[in-house]
Design a protein around this motif. Structure first.
Motif: not given
Length: 127
Positions: A25-30, A57-63, A89-94, A117-127
Motif C-alpha cells: 500500500l502506498v499512501i502518497d501525500v505529495t 505500507t509506504v508513505i511518500c511525498g511528505m514535505s 515507494a514503489l521500489e521499496r515494494l519491489g 495497475t496492469s503495468a505495475a502488476s506486470f513489473a511485479k510479476s516479472a521479477e
C-alpha cells in the motif's frame, strides 16, 4: 477530513487489500499542504491495519513542514515505511517502472488507471 470520510477511506482500502491480496500500500501525500492530528491518526491506523493484514505500507511525498508537524505531534509510523517520492515507494515494494519509447503525441493516449495497475502488476510479476 470528516470522520465519515475517514471511515469510508479506511474501509475501502482494507476491503481492496482483502479482495486483491495486495502486496503493498502506498499512501502518497505529495499534494497535502497541512496535516492535522485527525488525519495523522487515520493514516497511522490505516498503515497499522494494512500491516496486520500482511500488506506493508509506504508513505511518500511528505514535505518538510508536514514531517516537522508529524514529529512535533509525536506521530507513530513505526508500522509504515517512508520514502521521498512515489518512485522510491514503489521500489521499496519491489515494483519497478518500465519506460518504453513512445511518440510524443501517443505518450498518454492509453494511460488509464487500468493500464497503470496492469503495468505495475506486470513489473511485479516479472521479477
Amino acid at each position: 477530513m470528516t470522520d465519515e470520510t475517514a471511515a469510508f477511506l479506511v474501509d475501502d482500502v482494507l476491503r481492496t487489500i482483502r479482495d486483491t491480496s495486495a502486496a503493498g500500500l502506498v499512501i502518497d501525500v505529495t499534494g497535502m499542504w497541512t496535516m492535522d492530528s485527525h488525519l495523522c491518526h487515520v493514516i497511522a491506523n490505516l498503515a497499522a491495519a494494512a500491516r496486520l493484514m500482511g500488506t506493508p505500507t509506504v508513505i511518500c511525498g511528505m514535505s518538510a513542514p508536514i514531517a516537522m508537524t508529524l514529529q512535533t505531534m509525536g506521530a507513530d509510523f513505526r508500522l509504515a515505511q517512508t520514502a521521498l517520492t512515489l518512485e522510491d515507494a514503489l521500489e521499496r515494494l519491489g515494483v519497478s517502472a518500465v519506460v518504453s519509447e513512445l511518440e510524443p503525441d501517443d505518450a498518454f493516449d492509453d494511460l488509464t488507471p487500468e493500464t497503470i495497475t496492469s503495468a505495475a502488476s506486470f513489473a511485479k510479476s516479472a521479477e
